[in-house]
Design a protein around this motif. Structure first.
Motif, PDB file in Angstrom:
ATOM      1  N   GLN A  17      13.833 -27.794  34.357  1.00 25.04           N
ATOM      2  CA  GLN A  17      13.868 -28.511  33.081  1.00 25.04           C
ATOM      3  C   GLN A  17      15.152 -29.305  32.887  1.00 25.04           C
ATOM      4  O   GLN A  17      15.324 -29.951  31.856  1.00 25.04           O
ATOM      5  CB  GLN A  17      13.696 -27.507  31.941  1.00 25.04           C
ATOM      6  N   SER A  18      16.036 -29.269  33.899  1.00 29.88           N
ATOM      7  CA  SER A  18      17.318 -29.960  33.799  1.00 29.88           C
ATOM      8  C   SER A  18      17.241 -31.342  34.436  1.00 29.88           C
ATOM      9  O   SER A  18      16.179 -31.778  34.889  1.00 29.88           O
ATOM     10  CB  SER A  18      18.413 -29.137  34.487  1.00 29.88           C
ATOM     11  N   ASP A  19      18.372 -32.013  34.504  1.00 27.62           N
ATOM     12  CA  ASP A  19      18.436 -33.336  35.122  1.00 27.62           C
ATOM     13  C   ASP A  19      18.590 -33.271  36.634  1.00 27.62           C
ATOM     14  O   ASP A  19      18.521 -34.307  37.304  1.00 27.62           O
ATOM     15  CB  ASP A  19      19.614 -34.129  34.541  1.00 27.62           C
ATOM     16  N   TRP A  20      18.813 -32.070  37.185  1.00 23.27           N
ATOM     17  CA  TRP A  20      19.133 -31.942  38.604  1.00 23.27           C
ATOM     18  C   TRP A  20      18.145 -30.989  39.269  1.00 23.27           C
ATOM     19  O   TRP A  20      17.943 -29.877  38.801  1.00 23.27           O
ATOM     20  CB  TRP A  20      20.547 -31.383  38.789  1.00 23.27           C
ATOM     21  N   LEU A  21      17.572 -31.416  40.388  1.00 24.18           N
ATOM     22  CA  LEU A  21      16.740 -30.528  41.193  1.00 24.18           C
ATOM     23  C   LEU A  21      17.365 -30.252  42.556  1.00 24.18           C
ATOM     24  O   LEU A  21      17.168 -29.180  43.126  1.00 24.18           O
ATOM     25  CB  LEU A  21      15.349 -31.140  41.412  1.00 24.18           C
ATOM     26  N   THR A  22      18.063 -31.240  43.099  1.00 25.39           N
ATOM     27  CA  THR A  22      18.583 -31.097  44.467  1.00 25.39           C
ATOM     28  C   THR A  22      20.084 -30.881  44.461  1.00 25.39           C
ATOM     29  O   THR A  22      20.555 -29.754  44.478  1.00 25.39           O
ATOM     30  CB  THR A  22      18.195 -32.312  45.320  1.00 25.39           C
ATOM     31  N   GLN A  23      20.877 -31.942  44.419  1.00 26.79           N
ATOM     32  CA  GLN A  23      22.325 -31.827  44.561  1.00 26.79           C
ATOM     33  C   GLN A  23      23.006 -31.853  43.191  1.00 26.79           C
ATOM     34  O   GLN A  23      23.583 -32.848  42.779  1.00 26.79           O
ATOM     35  CB  GLN A  23      22.857 -32.941  45.458  1.00 26.79           C
ATOM     36  N   GLY A  24      22.917 -30.751  42.487  1.00 28.00           N
ATOM     37  CA  GLY A  24      23.464 -30.659  41.142  1.00 28.00           C
ATOM     38  C   GLY A  24      24.542 -29.600  41.003  1.00 28.00           C
ATOM     39  O   GLY A  24      25.013 -29.030  41.996  1.00 28.00           O
ATOM     40  N   PRO A  25      24.922 -29.277  39.778  1.00 27.88           N
ATOM     41  CA  PRO A  25      26.064 -28.385  39.528  1.00 27.88           C
ATOM     42  C   PRO A  25      25.807 -26.924  39.847  1.00 27.88           C
ATOM     43  O   PRO A  25      26.764 -26.154  40.005  1.00 27.88           O
ATOM     44  CB  PRO A  25      26.324 -28.584  38.035  1.00 27.88           C
ATOM     45  N   ILE A  81      21.361 -27.374  50.630  1.00 36.27           N
ATOM     46  CA  ILE A  81      20.542 -26.511  49.790  1.00 36.27           C
ATOM     47  C   ILE A  81      20.256 -27.275  48.500  1.00 36.27           C
ATOM     48  O   ILE A  81      20.879 -28.304  48.220  1.00 36.27           O
ATOM     49  CB  ILE A  81      21.285 -25.177  49.514  1.00 36.27           C
ATOM     50  N   THR A  82      19.305 -26.813  47.699  1.00 39.36           N
ATOM     51  CA  THR A  82      18.972 -27.477  46.442  1.00 39.36           C
ATOM     52  C   THR A  82      19.468 -26.671  45.240  1.00 39.36           C
ATOM     53  O   THR A  82      19.754 -25.471  45.342  1.00 39.36           O
ATOM     54  CB  THR A  82      17.457 -27.663  46.299  1.00 39.36           C
ATOM     55  N   ASP A  83      19.524 -27.321  44.094  1.00 39.90           N
ATOM     56  CA  ASP A  83      19.868 -26.617  42.862  1.00 39.90           C
ATOM     57  C   ASP A  83      18.844 -25.531  42.533  1.00 39.90           C
ATOM     58  O   ASP A  83      19.200 -24.487  41.977  1.00 39.90           O
ATOM     59  CB  ASP A  83      19.967 -27.605  41.700  1.00 39.90           C
TER      60      ASP A  83
END
Length: 387
Positions: A22-30, A245-247
């Motif tokens: 549900q966030s803005d990031w699926l792959t390379q996020g925080p 790896i993904t978020d």
């Protein structure tokens, strides 16, 4: 069927993954960085680099250590293929060191003897992959001393050992290995579905690991060959890989990490219970390594076949028929067809081959109930005591 291992997931894990969805990031996020920081803190390491799986972690760890064509990597034959294959990925030759007959880990005494001969022959290794088999570290203090003397890099393959300790410190702290690799496969101590991580205390290694996992690219101006063209700019400064790896995976791993202590406590309870329930049977039970506190990824027994009326295979298949999903860790790597083509043969590592002829991995995972464990023990008892 009671599996030999399986993941332990709860609603908190599901909620953590849904939050990323549900966030803005699926792959390379925080979330990746939070997972890395949390693991580094838990293991008392300076740096952690998350990747798509532990095989990728071993590969880039070897590259970061400078392993390449003409070099040699040594490891144990009692491991999964990846501990050896990572050397071949780099173009290096691979060799093995036989296992300790008590702990079933790489034998530090055999290593010392092999190093003495290799120094005379001019065939010393550049990298040693020391596998923490079943969740228990090797004799890492002795191995580190040998590494200092002979000038090789130690990578601890701790895929089985998240949450374990050695010499009173967490595995991954970097005191006895230049790099430590973890796995987050579903049957391991914690899971991110698939995933791996390399821990190190050396900033130059961490920097290279970060580049290698992402195509050899950098946005750091200090690593570039010319001034940046603008905020969009990056450079590929070496040949790397898409090992990221993904978020989504990191969110699951981070949630699982919060439950690590409980997972380890239950695994140790179950291992101690096996010790008690199996003590009177014609079996060799797992032996402790000095200074090591195991994470108990696996509980392996060895059959005293001279005292049992059934064969190794008959006991194994009898347990499967009774709904006990036993497994065997591991087929000695040097006996695989690929490595036979490299010149290895039966008899090269007799302790590992003897172990393979006797070993069975029993079910062990946090959700295993006492009643299920009793079922395992009851049927193993019937088979090994069969008249």
């Amino acid at each position: 069927m009671i599996p030999y291992g399986r993941q332990s997931l709860d609603q908190a894990d599901i909620d953590a993954v849904v939050a990323v969805l549900q966030s803005d990031w699926l792959t390379q996020g925080p979330t990746i960085e939070r997972f890395e920081q949390a693991m580094a803190e838990r293991c008392e390491a300076d740096f952690a680099v998350a990747v798509c799986n532990a095989t990728a972690a071993l590969h880039i760890a070897c590259l970061a250590a400078g392993l390449g064509p003409g070099d040699r990597l040594w490891t144990t034959p009692n491991t999964f293929l990846a501990s050896a294959n990572c050397g071949r990925y780099c173009g290096a030759d691979v060799d093995f060191v036989d296992i300790d007959p008590l702990t079933w880990n790489l034998d530090a005494n055999a290593l010392a003897l092999k190093l003495e001969q290799s120094e005379r022959d001019g065939t010393l290794p550049k990298v040693l992959v020391a596998v923490a088999f079943s969740g228990q570290s090797c004799d890492m203090r002795r191995i580190a001393e040998l590494a200092e003397r002979y000038g090789f890099t130690v990578i601890e393959d701790a895929s089985h050992a998240v949450g374990a300790s050695y010499a009173g410190r967490p595995v991954g702290c970097g005191e006895f290995a230049a790099m430590t690799v973890f796995s987050f496969h579903p049957v391991k101590i914690i899971t991110s579905a698939e995933g791996g991580m390399v821990l190190t205390n050396r900033p130059e290694l961490a920097e290279r690991l970060q580049r290698l996992r992402s195509h050899g690219m950098t946005r750091d101006s200090q690593q570039m060959t010319e001034a940046s063209h603008g905020p969009w700019y990056y450079q590929q400064v070496e040949l790397g890989f898409n090992y990221r790896i993904t978020d989504l995976q990191a969110a699951l791993g981070l949630s699982q990490l919060s439950k690590l202590e409980g997972f380890i406590e239950r695994r140790r309870e179950l291992a101690a219970r096996y010790d008690r329930l199996l003590a009177d049977l014609p079996l060799t039970l797992p032996g402790p390594q000095s200074e090591a506190e195991s994470a108990w990824h696996l509980y392996v027994v060895r059959l005293h076949l001279d005292a049992i009326n059934l064969s190794h295979r008959q006991v194994f298949e009898g347990l499967r028929a009774a709904g006990v999903g036993v497994n065997l860790h591991y087929i000695p790597v040097h006996l695989q067809p690929y490595y036979r083509e490299q010149g290895f043969a039966e008899g090269d590592f007799p302790q590992a081959e003897r172990y393979y002829a006797q070993a069975i991995s029993l079910p062990l995972f946090p959700l295993l109930s006492d009643e299920q464990q009793d079922h395992v023990v009851e049927h193993l008892r019937r088979l090994v005591l069969e008249e």
